[in-house]
Write an enzyme that holds these catalytic residues in place. Sequence first.
Site, short mmCIF file in Angstrom:
data_model
loop_
_atom_site.label_atom_id
_atom_site.label_comp_id
_atom_site.label_asym_id
_atom_site.label_seq_id
_atom_site.Cartn_x
_atom_site.Cartn_y
_atom_site.Cartn_z
N SER A 143 0.85 -1.19 0.00
CA SER A 143 0.00 0.00 0.00
C SER A 143 0.89 1.24 0.00
CB SER A 143 -0.87 0.04 1.25
OG SER A 143 -1.49 1.31 1.38
N TYR A 156 -2.10 -1.12 10.62
CA TYR A 156 -2.18 -1.52 9.21
C TYR A 156 -0.96 -1.02 8.42
CZ TYR A 156 -3.66 -1.38 4.30
OH TYR A 156 -3.71 -1.52 2.93
N1 LIG Z 1 -8.57 -0.62 -1.86
C1 LIG Z 1 -7.62 0.21 -1.52
O1 LIG Z 1 -7.82 1.43 -1.50
C2 LIG Z 1 -6.24 -0.29 -1.18
C3 LIG Z 1 -5.19 0.63 -1.08
C4 LIG Z 1 -3.92 0.16 -0.77
C5 LIG Z 1 -3.71 -1.19 -0.58
N2 LIG Z 1 -4.73 -2.06 -0.68
C6 LIG Z 1 -4.47 -3.48 -0.47
O2 LIG Z 1 -5.05 -4.23 -1.52
C7 LIG Z 1 -5.44 -5.51 -1.05
C8 LIG Z 1 -6.89 -5.79 -1.39
O3 LIG Z 1 -7.70 -4.76 -0.86
P1 LIG Z 1 -9.21 -4.53 -1.35
O4 LIG Z 1 -9.45 -3.08 -1.25
O5 LIG Z 1 -9.45 -5.21 -2.63
O6 LIG Z 1 -9.99 -5.22 -0.15
P2 LIG Z 1 -11.37 -5.98 -0.06
O7 LIG Z 1 -12.26 -5.67 -1.22
O8 LIG Z 1 -11.87 -5.78 1.32
O9 LIG Z 1 -10.91 -7.49 -0.23
C9 LIG Z 1 -10.16 -8.11 0.76
C10 LIG Z 1 -10.11 -9.58 0.43
O10 LIG Z 1 -9.37 -10.22 1.47
C11 LIG Z 1 -10.12 -11.31 1.95
N3 LIG Z 1 -9.87 -11.50 3.38
C12 LIG Z 1 -9.94 -10.60 4.38
N4 LIG Z 1 -9.69 -11.19 5.56
C13 LIG Z 1 -9.46 -12.51 5.29
C14 LIG Z 1 -9.16 -13.64 6.08
N5 LIG Z 1 -9.08 -13.58 7.41
N6 LIG Z 1 -8.98 -14.83 5.46
C15 LIG Z 1 -9.09 -14.93 4.12
N7 LIG Z 1 -9.38 -13.89 3.31
C16 LIG Z 1 -9.57 -12.70 3.90
C17 LIG Z 1 -11.57 -10.99 1.66
O11 LIG Z 1 -12.27 -12.20 1.42
P3 LIG Z 1 -13.55 -12.71 2.28
O12 LIG Z 1 -14.38 -11.52 2.56
O13 LIG Z 1 -14.18 -13.72 1.36
O14 LIG Z 1 -12.95 -13.33 3.46
C18 LIG Z 1 -11.47 -10.22 0.35
O15 LIG Z 1 -11.50 -11.10 -0.74
C19 LIG Z 1 -5.13 -5.53 0.45
O16 LIG Z 1 -3.87 -6.11 0.65
C20 LIG Z 1 -5.07 -4.04 0.80
O17 LIG Z 1 -4.27 -3.79 1.94
C21 LIG Z 1 -6.01 -1.65 -0.97
#
Ligand SMILES: NC(=O)c1ccc[n+]([C@@H]2O[C@H](COP(=O)([O-])OP(=O)(O)OC[C@H]3O[C@@H](n4cnc5c(N)ncnc54)[C@H](OP(=O)(O)O)[C@@H]3O)[C@@H](O)[C@H]2O)c1
Length: 251
Positions: A143, A156
């Site tokens: 991130s 985080y």
């Molecule tokens: N979106 C942003 O703005 C942003 C910015 C910087 C970095 N990131 C990074 O990008 C990545 C994805 O983020 P996103 O925004 O796409 O998030 P998201 O839509 O909330 O998706 C998170 C995913 O992780 C899974 N997950 C969460 N806890 C889990 C657990 N205990 N066991 C197994 N799976 C788990 C969820 O699956 P289930 O719900 O099916 O468990 C979901 O598929 C992360 O590493 C995040 O830190 C995101």
Amino acid sequence: MSTLLSGKTALITGSTSGIGRATADLLAERGAHVIVSGRNAERGAQAVADIREAGGKADFVQADLTSADSARTLAEQARSVTGRIDILVNNAAVFPEGGTTDTPEEVFDTVYATNVKVPFFLVGELVPAMAERGAGAVVNISSFVADKAAPDRAAYSSSKAALNNLTKAWAKEYGPSGVRVNSVAPGPVLPEEIQAAVAADPRAAAVTQALPARRFGLPREIAEAVAYLASDEAAFAHGAFLSVDGGAGLA
Ligand SMILES: NC(=O)c1ccc[n+]([C@@H]2O[C@H](COP(=O)([O-])OP(=O)(O)OC[C@H]3O[C@@H](n4cnc5c(N)ncnc54)[C@H](OP(=O)(O)O)[C@@H]3O)[C@@H](O)[C@H]2O)c1
């Protein structure tokens, strides 16, 4: 459908929604057999159905990634579906909001377990076989806050800094055996439908106005960077940090 990744197998953690889901879709479009994973079996089944309907190969392995054991079990189950894993995308993460004083120990532990410990043990479990074959790719989803730090989510942002350090360590540890380890650092990203839903929210406008891109990113835009680093096109990329963040990480 492109064939850039055909013959490869990929495990994408947290691919039932958001960036992970877009990554599973794209790697499958490029020819990889993808293992979709997450806790939510319904969204997992939907992802698999959509990918197969589009002509791709996908299977779902349910996992609640909170411990070394859960990481080892996922690795074993994923391997048993596809025979081997060539590409590992460490994407699953939790990002609870909250100041340091207000963060309970169990929340801190969950953040470090899912965001740091699980990638550590997945790599420990899956990369030795890649190294034996002399080829493989790991992409860690970091991130922009890993370097900048986030005062409202210190647990985080520090977990992503730890993951960045692991990217460097693993690039040095496994690169000589033919396994490339790289990182993609997204900025603020929201799926299209959520961008539409928050369009009138002044808090969303404050986020986008602070970005050189003046908008949120789309999950697919992050997936494109992951697909590049996972492919042989990136054969000379070892320990790279690819920011795809609309400029959020700029000082
Ligand atoms: N979106 C942003 O703005 C942003 C910015 C910087 C970095 N990131 C990074 O990008 C990545 C994805 O983020 P996103 O925004 O796409 O998030 P998201 O839509 O909330 O998706 C998170 C995913 O992780 C899974 N997950 C969460 N806890 C889990 C657990 N205990 N066991 C197994 N799976 C788990 C969820 O699956 P289930 O719900 O099916 O468990 C979901 O598929 C992360 O590493 C995040 O830190 C995101």
